[in-house]
Design a protein around this motif. Structure first.
Motif, PDB file in Angstrom:
ATOM      1  N   GLY A  76       0.728  -1.231   0.004  1.00  0.00           N
ATOM      2  CA  GLY A  76      -0.230  -0.113   0.051  1.00  0.00           C
ATOM      3  C   GLY A  76       0.693   1.195  -0.048  1.00  0.00           C
ATOM      4  O   GLY A  76       0.538   2.186  -0.684  1.00  0.00           O
ATOM      5  N   ILE A  77       2.018   1.234   0.654  1.00  0.00           N
ATOM      6  CA  ILE A  77       2.919   2.462   0.915  1.00  0.00           C
ATOM      7  C   ILE A  77       3.565   2.644  -0.526  1.00  0.00           C
ATOM      8  O   ILE A  77       3.476   3.717  -0.966  1.00  0.00           O
ATOM      9  CB  ILE A  77       4.007   2.154   1.984  1.00  0.00           C
ATOM     10  N   SER A  78       3.924   1.616  -1.055  1.00  0.00           N
ATOM     11  CA  SER A  78       4.796   1.634  -2.217  1.00  0.00           C
ATOM     12  C   SER A  78       3.746   2.216  -3.392  1.00  0.00           C
ATOM     13  O   SER A  78       4.246   3.049  -4.234  1.00  0.00           O
ATOM     14  CB  SER A  78       4.839   0.135  -2.830  1.00  0.00           C
ATOM     15  N   ARG A  79       2.545   1.691  -3.314  1.00  0.00           N
ATOM     16  CA  ARG A  79       1.486   2.304  -4.708  1.00  0.00           C
ATOM     17  C   ARG A  79       1.149   3.834  -4.258  1.00  0.00           C
ATOM     18  O   ARG A  79       1.228   4.683  -5.197  1.00  0.00           O
ATOM     19  CB  ARG A  79       0.131   1.595  -4.433  1.00  0.00           C
ATOM     20  N   ASP A 152       0.162  15.193   0.726  1.00  0.00           N
ATOM     21  CA  ASP A 152       0.521  13.915   0.241  1.00  0.00           C
ATOM     22  C   ASP A 152      -0.441  13.060   0.882  1.00  0.00           C
ATOM     23  O   ASP A 152      -0.317  11.817   0.457  1.00  0.00           O
ATOM     24  CB  ASP A 152       1.818  13.605  -0.069  1.00  0.00           C
ATOM     25  N   GLN A 153      -1.102  13.174   1.955  1.00  0.00           N
ATOM     26  CA  GLN A 153      -2.014  12.368   2.457  1.00  0.00           C
ATOM     27  C   GLN A 153      -1.074  11.160   3.042  1.00  0.00           C
ATOM     28  O   GLN A 153      -1.280  10.102   3.073  1.00  0.00           O
ATOM     29  CB  GLN A 153      -2.835  11.820   1.756  1.00  0.00           C
ATOM     30  N   ILE A 154       0.143  11.532   3.797  1.00  0.00           N
ATOM     31  CA  ILE A 154       0.983  10.520   4.328  1.00  0.00           C
ATOM     32  C   ILE A 154       1.053  10.755   5.747  1.00  0.00           C
ATOM     33  O   ILE A 154       1.324  11.924   6.116  1.00  0.00           O
ATOM     34  CB  ILE A 154       2.346  10.399   3.529  1.00  0.00           C
ATOM     35  N   ALA A 155       0.976   9.892   6.672  1.00  0.00           N
ATOM     36  CA  ALA A 155       1.450   9.897   8.148  1.00  0.00           C
ATOM     37  C   ALA A 155       2.624   8.975   8.238  1.00  0.00           C
ATOM     38  O   ALA A 155       2.511   7.731   7.777  1.00  0.00           O
ATOM     39  CB  ALA A 155       0.254   9.487   9.282  1.00  0.00           C
ATOM     40  N   HIS A 156       3.903   9.484   8.806  1.00  0.00           N
ATOM     41  CA  HIS A 156       4.885   8.742   8.997  1.00  0.00           C
ATOM     42  C   HIS A 156       4.703   7.596  10.246  1.00  0.00           C
ATOM     43  O   HIS A 156       4.867   6.611   9.997  1.00  0.00           O
ATOM     44  CB  HIS A 156       6.208   9.484   9.072  1.00  0.00           C
ATOM     45  N   PRO A 183      -3.737   6.523   2.752  1.00  0.00           N
ATOM     46  CA  PRO A 183      -5.298   6.246   2.905  1.00  0.00           C
ATOM     47  C   PRO A 183      -5.795   5.090   2.798  1.00  0.00           C
ATOM     48  O   PRO A 183      -6.669   4.559   3.416  1.00  0.00           O
ATOM     49  CB  PRO A 183      -5.879   7.340   1.884  1.00  0.00           C
ATOM     50  N   SER A 184      -5.252   4.053   1.960  1.00  0.00           N
ATOM     51  CA  SER A 184      -5.853   2.617   1.868  1.00  0.00           C
ATOM     52  C   SER A 184      -5.347   1.887   2.905  1.00  0.00           C
ATOM     53  O   SER A 184      -5.777   0.742   3.023  1.00  0.00           O
ATOM     54  CB  SER A 184      -4.951   2.112   0.631  1.00  0.00           C
ATOM     55  N   ALA A 342     -12.298   9.499   0.011  1.00  0.00           N
ATOM     56  CA  ALA A 342     -12.493   7.869   0.359  1.00  0.00           C
ATOM     57  C   ALA A 342     -11.540   7.322  -0.648  1.00  0.00           C
ATOM     58  O   ALA A 342     -11.516   7.889  -1.942  1.00  0.00           O
ATOM     59  CB  ALA A 342     -13.784   7.715   0.328  1.00  0.00           C
ATOM     60  N   GLN A 343     -10.770   6.161  -0.382  1.00  0.00           N
ATOM     61  CA  GLN A 343     -10.312   5.691  -1.414  1.00  0.00           C
ATOM     62  C   GLN A 343     -10.594   4.129  -1.263  1.00  0.00           C
ATOM     63  O   GLN A 343     -10.715   3.523  -0.290  1.00  0.00           O
ATOM     64  CB  GLN A 343      -8.736   5.647  -1.322  1.00  0.00           C
TER      65      GLN A 343
END
Ligand code: ADP
Ligand code: MG
Length: 356
Positions: A76-79, A152-156, A183-184, A342-343
């Protein structure tokens, strides 16, 4: 059977051609110590080795325990990273059958090596040199990075000195994506709770995270780092005075607890609270407000403007009811200033992409 320990990995790394599945790593040279043994860098969740091959240097992360959903998380992170291509992350490939030892395959993470200084060393260097211009640049870049992560919708998931490297050009790079949420993945329990000297006292379980609130996971640690840099910019001697750098920046877990009124302030905290410069006291007051808030998921996003003008960051309002994922955090309803769209859950088979 228990997961391999650092010594077993160290032994295996003496023969890269025999233990790795990846052709480049098989042909690589493992960086060694003075005794000629593979040089391990120990973390909490992985032991890391540096491998040079074909003119490139890789970090090879060998895991120290089995983690639920690890392959799914990395896919998921990769995508997500492949779609956003953030310049503050580095390329990686999760290899489920990466290293063979004890007659069995174990996963590894092959990751681009970031050449630079870890955040604590970098800040220590700047503070010791009283390089206020350098601290100001770092502070500005930190604010920009925190804003970029949100957009970028990322939480580390684990912002702390060991997971942040400042490269040769002064650019901040994030490493260690074990706790990253995109998100996913926001419906999954968080696999880790972050470094204790960077976390809000209410972050005691991986539950309560939802697609609406996951971007707030990093907020408290972002303030801890931002405020530490700001304080050192005001008075670089605080690094020595607070005996900073011992697995932390200026603050420690006990300070957050004491700011919540649970314990007496430590000597370094008292020193900051009674500092001659009002800007120092003001910054500690900001941290106190944040530490007292009901849930780490309601701490407001880091803001360079608020940091500089000393504004008290108000808690985010509760908006929706969290999914019941666990006993903690208790009644904390998840707010979000910006709600990610929503994804649909990932339906593709697991991928192990290098997103570069
Ligand atoms: N890609 C990388 N580039 C440079 N250094 C790295 C990289 N990955 C790991 N390291 C080094 O190894 C240490 C531990 O790695 P990390 O991925 O944070 O493991 P853990 O999950 O155990 O904390 C880091 O603090 C850093 O010093
Ligand atoms: Mg780490």
């Amino acid at each position: 059977m228990a997961w391999p320990n650092p010594n077993e990995y160290l032994e295996a790394l003496q023969n890269p051609q025999a233990v790795f599945s990846d052709p480049a790593l098989r042909a690589g040279r493992v960086i060694t110590d003075r005794l000629g043994l593979p040089r391990p860098i120990s973390g909490n969740f992985a032991v890391v080795f540096q491998v040079e091959t074909g003119g490139k240097t890789w970090a090879v992360r060998c895991f120290l325990r089995e983690t639920t959903d690890q392959e799914q998380r990395y896919a998921g992170i990769s995508r997500h990273l492949a779609a956003h291509r953030p310049d503050y992350t580095v390329g990686f490939a999760y290899q489920p059958q990466g290293i063979r030892l004890r007659g069995q395959w174990y996963p590894i993470l092959k990751m681009e090596w970031v050449k630079g200084q870890r955040l604590d060393t970098h800040i220590e260097t700047l503070a010791t040199r009283s390089d206020r211009a350098g601290l100001e640049t770092l502070s500005r870049r930190w604010g920009a990075l925190m804003a970029q992560l949100r957009s970028d919708q990322i939480a580390h998931g684990d912002l702390q000195h060991g997971n942040i490297v400042v490269d040769e050009h002064g650019q901040i790079k994030l490493i260690d994506y074990d706790g990253m949420v995109v998100p996913s993945l926001a419906h999954l329990r968080s696999p880790e709770l972050g470094h204790r000297h960077y976390q809000h006292p209410t972050r005691t379980s991986g539950g309560g995270i939802t697609p609406e609130n996951f971007l707030n996971i990093d907020n408290f640690s972002a303030w801890v780092i931002g405020l530490s840099i700001r304080l050192l910019h005001i008075d670089p001697t605080l690094w020595q005075q607070t005996a900073a750098g011992d697995d932390r920046l200026l603050f420690a877990e006990r300070d957050f607890k004491s700011l919540r009124g649970a314990q007496q302030p430590t000597q370094p905290l008292q020193l900051l609270q009674t500092h001659a410069q009002p800007a120092v006291q003001q910054a500690v007051q900001q941290l106190a407000e944040l530490a007292r808030q009901e849930s780490y998921l309601r701490v407001a996003p880091f803001s360079s403007a608020d940091l500089l003008n000393g504004a008290v960051p108000l808690p985010l309002p509760p908006t929706t009811t969290p999914l019941d994922l666990g006993p903690e955090p208790t009644s904390a309803a998840p707010p979000a200033r910006r709600t990610p769209p929503a994804q649909r859950p990932d339906s593709l088979p697991e991928l192990s992409l290098i997103h570069i």
